[in-house]
Enzyme design. Structure first.
Site, PDB file in Angstrom:
ATOM      1  N   LYS A   1      34.135  29.452  32.393  1.00 15.38           N
ATOM      2  CA  LYS A   1      33.765  30.770  32.911  1.00 15.38           C
ATOM      3  C   LYS A   1      32.309  30.754  33.377  1.00 15.38           C
ATOM      4  O   LYS A   1      31.453  30.149  32.718  1.00 15.38           O
ATOM      5  CB  LYS A   1      33.967  31.814  31.807  1.00 15.38           C
ATOM      6  CG  LYS A   1      33.759  33.259  32.231  1.00 15.38           C
ATOM      7  CD  LYS A   1      34.069  34.226  31.080  1.00 15.38           C
ATOM      8  CE  LYS A   1      33.908  35.675  31.458  1.00 15.38           C
ATOM      9  NZ  LYS A   1      34.204  36.599  30.353  1.00 15.38           N
TER      10      LYS A   1
ATOM     11  N   SER B   1      37.472  40.252  31.418  1.00 18.67           N
ATOM     12  CA  SER B   1      36.670  39.724  32.496  1.00 18.67           C
ATOM     13  C   SER B   1      36.882  38.239  32.769  1.00 18.67           C
ATOM     14  O   SER B   1      36.482  37.756  33.823  1.00 18.67           O
ATOM     15  CB  SER B   1      35.202  39.958  32.185  1.00 18.67           C
ATOM     16  OG  SER B   1      34.824  39.252  31.009  1.00 18.67           O
TER      17      SER B   1
ATOM     18  N   SER C   1      38.027  40.260  26.652  1.00 20.29           N
ATOM     19  CA  SER C   1      37.990  39.502  27.906  1.00 20.29           C
ATOM     20  C   SER C   1      38.604  38.113  27.877  1.00 20.29           C
ATOM     21  O   SER C   1      38.736  37.492  28.933  1.00 20.29           O
ATOM     22  CB  SER C   1      36.559  39.391  28.398  1.00 20.29           C
ATOM     23  OG  SER C   1      36.208  40.586  29.037  1.00 20.29           O
TER      24      SER C   1
HETATM   25  N1  GLN Z   1      36.743  45.180  29.471  1.00 21.43           N
HETATM   26  C1  GLN Z   1      35.740  45.324  28.467  1.00 21.43           C
HETATM   27  C2  GLN Z   1      34.447  45.759  29.115  1.00 21.43           C
HETATM   28  O1  GLN Z   1      34.457  46.006  30.253  1.00 21.43           O
HETATM   29  C3  GLN Z   1      35.571  44.049  27.717  1.00 21.43           C
HETATM   30  C4  GLN Z   1      34.863  43.029  28.492  1.00 21.43           C
HETATM   31  C5  GLN Z   1      34.649  41.761  27.741  1.00 21.43           C
HETATM   32  O2  GLN Z   1      35.308  41.494  26.735  1.00 21.43           O
HETATM   33  N2  GLN Z   1      33.686  40.998  28.195  1.00 21.43           N
HETATM   34  O3  GLN Z   1      33.436  45.848  28.514  1.00 21.43           O
END
Ligand code: GLN
Length: 484
Positions: A78, A153, A177
């Site tokens: 990532k 994400s 994410s």
């Molecule tokens: N979707 C969640 C957010 O927008 C979690 C994102 C993540 O785990 N990095 O914060």
């Protein structure tokens, strides 16, 4: 067809000299050549260094040296993990040309195992989002249906693994994410206990929640990767100093007498009926294998989303203050009046809308006069949620729920409505607030799209989580693949 295999299957082939690491690497790049145009999982590809890494592995094998379980395995990372000499953008304009001078600990540990890095994957900017649509560069498609999102994400990482464009990937999970995109893409994704995998070199979003973990094709690979990346790092004071077991010893498929709690708050309103049905079917499989299933309650998780959207933005607003155009990253080319003007123009150009929204929300929640009312209250809620989990874990070994309330949604469907997007994480955020481990494994298809089953465990009890997941995987045998 090599690209379809798991790391443990490929390891055998490398050891038996049925295939060379270079052949394997070329094969996966061929696959990338065929499908990447549609999926767009990667932000950058590093073919040349990958081939030379693969060549080194072949030399070791030729020389009769021992190789590790992950040697020569094509891997995606990532793009919020620093990789020495390789551009690391966090999918943000502000880091568009940032080339780190060091690698993050998790990546370094994989390099020590001689993995072959293929490239860096797309994500929501600074890991803020649930669909990978917040990338400053382009959107990634879900390999199961190109009109739908891969989740986020870590959407690029999950899509790459689902489309066989990588054998496995690393993701990061602040509120879901890793698990949510794994769920939407029909692959395995695990968020370990907070602090188990060092965060050094992971570009911080919300430091008390961020955790790196694997996205894989099966549970065995997940255990192998945990073996490589877990454990204390002197460069991260929040990393845990604890003995790391051999996680592959959890792969026994024996769950007789295991006590599974099903939190009713995760099976109620807002969860799609088709998702619920597949989770209930999975529970029947666990029962057949000798587990004991009971409904439990986590009365405070209803407030988890609200607490998270104060705590995470608060930490983000502080973490992202470093992007000021002075030391690295983007700097405005506009004419500026003074230093503050330079900061403000740089940040206005460099950050996307969602990142700005979080910075404003966080700064507000931390400001004098509001701190007590918002940030402090959220921390109290967090403690209540931790207590809820502790209470049920006195009686139950694991908790099982859906990973995501829905299957993959259409590109654009939730983009204009942040609240709807935030709801994608209602089942995953509580585990981050409590710091406990959680895994998502596929439990079937609804309307041709994958549904993920989430298994959460006690702090540092990755072993039981993996054992439960492996047992289900062996019994259920999810073999479907996207038709790309
Ligand atoms: N979707 C969640 C957010 O927008 C979690 C994102 C993540 O785990 N990095 O914060």
């Amino acid at each position: 067809m090599l690209h379809k295999l798991t790391a443990h299957e490929l390891h055998k082939k490398l050891m038996n000299k049925e295939v060379s690491a270079v052949e394997l690497c070329k094969n996966v790049f061929e696959r990338i050549g065929v499908v990447e145009e549609k999926v767009k999982a990667y932000l950058s590809l590093t073919e040349e260094p990958a081939l030379s890494m693969a060549n080194e592995v072949d030399e070791k094998i030729k020389a009769g040296n021992d190789i590790s379980h992950l040697s020569g395995i094509p891997t995606a990372i990532k793009d919020n993990m620093c990789t020495k000499g390789v551009k690391t953008t966090c999918a943000s304009k502000i880091l568009e040309n940032f080339i780190p001078s060091y690698s993050s600990t998790a990546v370094k540990r994989l390099f020590n195992e001689d993995i072959v890095m293929l490239g860096k994957t797309n994500m929501d900017e600074f890991a803020m989002g649930s669909s990978t649509e917040n990338s400053a560069f382009w959107i990634t498609s879900n390999p199961w249906n190109l009109k739908t999102v891969p989740g986020g994400s870590s959407g690029g990482s999950a899509a790459a693994v689902a489309a066989d464009e990588a054998v496995f990937a690393l993701g990061s999970d602040t509120g879901g994410s890793i698990r949510q995109p794994a769920s939407l893409c029909g692959v395995v994704g695990m968020k370990p206990t907070y602090g188990l995998v060092p965060r050094y070199g992971l570009i911080a979003f919300a430091s008390s929640l961020d955790q790196i973990g694997p996205i894989t094709k099966d549970v065995t690979d997940c255990a192998l990767i945990l073996n490589a990346i877990c454990g204390k790092d002197l460069m991260d004071s929040t990393s845990l100093d604890t003995e790391i077991p051999d996680y592959t010893r959890a792969l026994t498929a024996d769950i007789k007498g295991l006590k599974i709690g099903v939190p009713k708050e995760f099976m109620g309103e807002g969860i799609d009926a088709k998702v619920k049905k597949l989770v209930n079917d999975a529970l029947k499989i666990f029962e057949k294998m000798g587990a004991v299933i009971e409904e439990v309650s986590l009365p405070h998780v209803d407030a988890a989303l609200s607490a998270y959207y104060l705590i995470a933005p608060a930490e983000a607003s502080s973490n992202l203050a470093r992007f000021d155009g002075v030391r690295y990253g983007h700097r405005t080319k506009q004419k500026v009046e003074n230093m503050v003007d330079m900061y403000s123009k740089t940040r206005a150009e460099g950050f996307g809308d969602e990142v700005k929204r979080r910075i404003m929300l966080g700064t507000y929640a931390l400001s004098a006069g509001y701190y007590e009312a918002y940030y402090n209250q959220a921390q109290k809620v967090r403690t209540l949620i931790v207590d809820d989990f502790n209470r049920v874990f006195e009686k139950y070994d694991v908790l099982v729920s859906p990973t995501s309330p829905t299957v993959a949604f259409k590109v654009g469907e939730k983009f204009e409505n942040p609240l709807k997007m935030y709801m994608s994480d209602i089942c995953t955020i509580p585990a981050n607030l409590a710091g406990i481990p959680g895994i998502s494994i596929p439990c079937g298809l609804a309307d041709g799209l994958p549904v993920g089953l989430q298994i959460m465990g006690k702090t540092l009890d990755e072993m039981t989580v993996l054992r439960t997941a492996y047992a289900f995987e062996q019994e259920f045998g999810f073999k479907e693949k996207p038709a790309l």
